[in-house]
Design a protein around this motif. Structure first.
Motif, short mmCIF file in Angstrom:
data_model
loop_
_atom_site.label_atom_id
_atom_site.label_comp_id
_atom_site.label_asym_id
_atom_site.label_seq_id
_atom_site.Cartn_x
_atom_site.Cartn_y
_atom_site.Cartn_z
N HIS A 3 -19.52 -54.90 3.88
CA HIS A 3 -20.03 -55.87 4.78
C HIS A 3 -18.60 -56.36 5.58
O HIS A 3 -18.14 -57.08 4.65
N LEU B 7 -17.92 -58.84 0.56
CA LEU B 7 -17.31 -59.38 1.93
C LEU B 7 -15.72 -59.79 2.90
O LEU B 7 -15.93 -59.19 2.00
N HIS C 244 -29.18 -63.87 9.39
CA HIS C 244 -28.76 -64.99 8.80
C HIS C 244 -28.16 -65.47 9.30
O HIS C 244 -27.91 -66.58 10.64
O1 KIV Z 1 -22.47 -67.15 9.44
C1 KIV Z 1 -22.16 -66.42 9.37
O2 KIV Z 1 -21.85 -65.74 10.42
C2 KIV Z 1 -21.33 -65.28 8.20
C3 KIV Z 1 -20.85 -64.23 8.36
C4 KIV Z 1 -19.36 -64.03 7.61
C5 KIV Z 1 -21.90 -62.61 8.12
O3 KIV Z 1 -21.84 -65.89 7.16
#
Ligand code: KIV
Ligand code: ZN
Length: 540
Positions: free
Chosen positions: A121, A97, A226
């Protein structure tokens, strides 16, 4: 690999979908595991370098398409673990990340470079509240960062994922402009996270449908979900996002993650597998690894799995009521929608006692989902024999507690409990005399306290003075009976860092001392890795 192509090999997919109802039409959904990044961001859940490698090896073997191995710019330790995971990866794509800054992206590119397949990412916040207060940036500047950051990442790798942090609270038109810019700059995966766990299934499905319909180049990227679990909707929202056209799910083992956690990988995989009639997708995950992965992650993070947790909880396949038991005996499908063995829970009748040998012990560990290296196995076996001498029946739960204690206390130990004597009773004050090995030296100290646990912890602090604050002390009886082992969890906090330790023993005070020292060792390691010159915890 082209956008939209399944990351797993055809063999993996076949092995993962042994469910007879899977149709050949089913679309593949990539599983992106972020246990080592978002999961590790859970307060107190951090893992050591060795533990991260162990978890990554298992994820790679179980069929995870993409492993998010860490956040390389965060610390030297994070960089090194991502790099080593990348070097060792066999099947999975290894992702790191990074924020939208060039130095973040370059550090990430360097870390993931050794992988067979690597991904960067990169993310930036896109919601009004995040842009105004967190980034203090105007939307047009954020949009420019999207294109610049993706472009920079593409100089390192072909596989770039871009995330709109706080995507579900972002204005729709602006989200579409950002997504379009990211794809134009070369992003191959577009993630729209529900960062604060705010969305609902219908809303999230609709969002994916609308973004895909409104962004002219949306067919050039794979869309990803996510979800965080603040309202308990993370798994439902993830599956709804897939119904809206997403083909990658970001999730974690045991649902570990920031605050209430992320969507649980095991729940997603088993929902898709069990309800294939309404969820016509496939994943590459081999489900019989699920229990093993859950136990490993729970042991290395010291985060217990709640008893009634779906799929991997201790009670997930237990039937207590007479009516249910009767039904189960007549036909298991009366109350069971999945077979426990499908997720790696083995029905075993191997009874352990003091006459059980190494071979039987190894078999039992494997049945319970543990695989230990030679040294860890030798230590666990010695402790099992010791326990069997003191306790007539050694149950599976006893062995699990013992191995978790072993995993928790192993590694780069600064201090170790050698002996403990406690004088307790109505008379008070209670007194503890402890002998510890610190950096190879035996030190004995004593302390009085308000109760035997307080005296024990004070004695440890006399040997290794420190100002860590006790954030949690918890005792559970592992089984029933007065000879049951106590399983103790201790969480310590110092300088904004948190570490949890576990200990198990038939003597609650010994278990408490072991748990405290394990937490203390972990905290010391963490402080050392963030400040090598620091040496925050010292022996007297
Ligand atoms: O929850 C979120 O927005 C994250 C991003 C860094 C993908 O973990
Ligand atoms: Zn997240």
């Amino acid at each position: 690999m082209t956008a939209g192509t399944p990351a797993g090999t055809p063999e993996d997919t076949k092995a993962a979908n042994t469910n007879s109802t899977v149709s050949s039409e089913a679309e593949h959904v990539r599983i992106f595991d972020t246990t080592l990044r978002d999961g590790e961001q859970s307060p107190g859940a951090s893992m050591t370098f060795e533990e991260k490698l162990q978890v990554a090896e298992l994820l790679d073997e179980m069929g995870v398409d993409i492993i998010e191995a860490g956040f390389p710019i965060a610390s030297t330790g994070d960089f090194e673990s991502v790099q080593e995971i990348a070097r060792r990866s066999k099947n999975s794509i290894i992702a790191g990340l990074s924020r939208a800054a060039f130095n973040d992206i370059d550090r990430c590119g360097e870390a993931v470079k050794p992988a067979r397949q690597s991904r960067i990412h990169t993310f930036i916040s896109t919601s009004p509240i995040h842009m105004k207060y967190k980034l203090q940036m105007e939307p047009e500047a954020v949009l420019q960062h999207v294109a610049d950051s993706v472009g920079r990442a593409r100089k390192w790798v072909d596989d770039v994922e871009w995330s709109a942090e706080d995507g579900t609270r972002t204005e729709f038109e602006f989200l579409c402009r950002c997504v379009e810019a990211a794809i134009k700059a070369g992003a191959t995966t577009i993630n729209i996270p529900d960062t604060v766990g705010y969305t609902t299934p219908l809303e999230y499905k609709d969002l994916f449908e609308r973004v895909r319909a409104n962004v002219p180049n949306s067919d050039k990227a794979v869309f990803s979900v996510h979800c965080h679990n603040d309202l308990g909707l993370a798994v439902a929202n993830s599956l709804a996002g897939v119904a809206g056209g997403a083909r990658q799910i970001e999730c974690t083992i045991n649902g570990l993650g920031e605050r209430a956690g992320n969507a649980a990988l095991e729940e997603i995989v088993m929902a898709i597998r069990t309800r294939h009639d309404v969820l016509p997708y496939t994943t590459s995950i081999k489900p019989h690894y699920l229990m093993r992965a859950s136990k490993l992650v729970s042991a290395v993070t010291n985060f217990p799995v709640q008893y009634n947790k779906a799929i991997v909880g201790k009670n997930a396949f237990a039937h207590e009521s007479g009516i249910h038991q009767d039904g189960m005996l007549k036909n298991a499908e009366t109350y069971e929608i999945m077979k426990p063995e499908d997720v790696g829970v083995k029905a075993t009748s191997l009874v352990m006692g003091k006459h059980s040998g190494r071979h039987a012990f190894r078999e039992k560990l494997s049945d319970l989902g543990f695989e230990l290296g030679d040294n860890a196995f030798a230590d666990a076996f010695r402790r099992f024999k010791d326990l069997a001498d003191r306790k007539k029946n050694v149950y599976d739960e006893d062995i699990e507690a013992l191995v978790e204690d072993e995993i928790s206390t192993r590694g780069d130990e600064m201090a170790k409990v050698i002996a403990l004597t406690v004088i307790a009773g109505t008379g008070g004050p209670q007194k503890a005399i402890i002998t510890m090995e610190v950096d190879g030296q035996h030190i004995t100290k004593e302390a009085n306290g308000d109760g035997p646990v307080d005296a024990t912890f004070k004695a440890i602090r006399t040997v290794v003075p420190h100002d860590a604050h006790l954030a949690l002390y918890q005792v559970n009886a592992v089984t029933e009976g007065t000879d049951a082992q106590a399983e103790v969890s201790v969480r310590l906090e110092a300088g904004g860092r948190i570490a949890t330790g576990k200990g198990a023993d038939t003597d609650t005070l010994v278990a408490s001392a072991r748990a405290y020292v394990s937490a203390m060792n972990r905290l010391a390691q963490r402080m050392k890795s963030s400040n090598p010159q620091g040496g925050a915890l010292k022996a007297s």
